[in-house]
Design a protein around this motif. Sequence first.
Motif, short mmCIF file in Angstrom:
data_model
loop_
_atom_site.label_atom_id
_atom_site.label_comp_id
_atom_site.label_asym_id
_atom_site.label_seq_id
_atom_site.Cartn_x
_atom_site.Cartn_y
_atom_site.Cartn_z
N GLU A 39 0.83 -1.21 0.00
CA GLU A 39 0.00 0.00 0.00
C GLU A 39 0.86 1.25 0.00
O GLU A 39 0.55 2.23 -0.68
CB GLU A 39 -0.95 0.01 1.19
N VAL A 40 1.94 1.23 0.75
CA VAL A 40 2.85 2.39 0.78
C VAL A 40 3.50 2.57 -0.60
O VAL A 40 3.59 3.70 -1.10
CB VAL A 40 3.91 2.23 1.89
N ALA A 41 3.93 1.48 -1.22
CA ALA A 41 4.57 1.58 -2.54
C ALA A 41 3.59 2.12 -3.58
O ALA A 41 3.93 3.06 -4.33
CB ALA A 41 5.09 0.21 -2.97
N ALA A 66 0.84 6.72 -6.63
CA ALA A 66 -0.35 7.56 -6.76
C ALA A 66 -0.02 9.01 -6.46
O ALA A 66 -0.40 9.92 -7.21
CB ALA A 66 -1.46 7.06 -5.83
N PHE A 67 0.70 9.24 -5.36
CA PHE A 67 1.06 10.61 -4.98
C PHE A 67 1.90 11.28 -6.06
O PHE A 67 1.67 12.45 -6.41
CB PHE A 67 1.80 10.63 -3.64
N ALA A 115 -8.34 13.98 -3.52
CA ALA A 115 -8.84 14.06 -2.14
C ALA A 115 -10.36 14.10 -2.12
O ALA A 115 -10.99 13.45 -1.28
CB ALA A 115 -8.26 15.29 -1.45
N ALA A 116 -10.96 14.84 -3.05
CA ALA A 116 -12.42 14.90 -3.13
C ALA A 116 -13.00 13.54 -3.50
O ALA A 116 -14.01 13.11 -2.94
CB ALA A 116 -12.85 15.96 -4.15
N THR A 117 -12.36 12.84 -4.41
CA THR A 117 -12.81 11.51 -4.82
C THR A 117 -12.71 10.53 -3.65
O THR A 117 -13.64 9.78 -3.37
CB THR A 117 -11.99 10.99 -6.01
N VAL A 118 -11.58 10.55 -2.96
CA VAL A 118 -11.39 9.66 -1.82
C VAL A 118 -12.42 9.97 -0.74
O VAL A 118 -13.04 9.06 -0.17
CB VAL A 118 -9.96 9.78 -1.26
N VAL A 154 -7.90 4.43 0.36
CA VAL A 154 -7.38 5.74 -0.05
C VAL A 154 -6.53 5.59 -1.31
O VAL A 154 -6.65 6.37 -2.26
CB VAL A 154 -6.56 6.38 1.09
N VAL A 155 -5.67 4.58 -1.33
CA VAL A 155 -4.71 4.42 -2.41
C VAL A 155 -5.37 4.09 -3.74
O VAL A 155 -5.02 4.66 -4.77
CB VAL A 155 -3.64 3.36 -2.05
N VAL A 156 -6.33 3.17 -3.74
CA VAL A 156 -6.92 2.75 -5.02
C VAL A 156 -7.60 3.91 -5.76
O VAL A 156 -7.27 4.16 -6.92
CB VAL A 156 -7.87 1.54 -4.83
#
Length: 105
Positions: free
Chosen positions: A22-24, A29-30, A43-46, A88-90
């Motif tokens: 998840e971190v990777a 993603a970031f 952020a709005a989507t999450v 959050v990541v997906v």
Amino acid sequence: MLPWFVPDVGAVFGPYTYLASEVAFGAVAFALLYRAGALRRAAATVAALYPVAYVWDWYTLTIGVFAVELRTGVDLLGIPVEEHLFMVVVPALVVGFHETIHDYD
């Protein structure tokens, strides 16, 4: 049995395998979101998807649809901490790819 060309990262990270993945992927993603200037859109989507994803995840884990292996064992609000990161990541990764591809239109 994994094919010879697929490394067994579970043997390396053990109970931290899910967290490490998840971190990777979160870092990817970031980077995509930052490059595309889409951190706010992600952020709005999450924020919009997270409550639905949480309920869905909690329910499926509660009724035993799937088990999360190779995790830390730390739960937060009834689900593994890694699942919170996943939720959050997906969507962030999807928005990151979309915005990056959209930049090339």
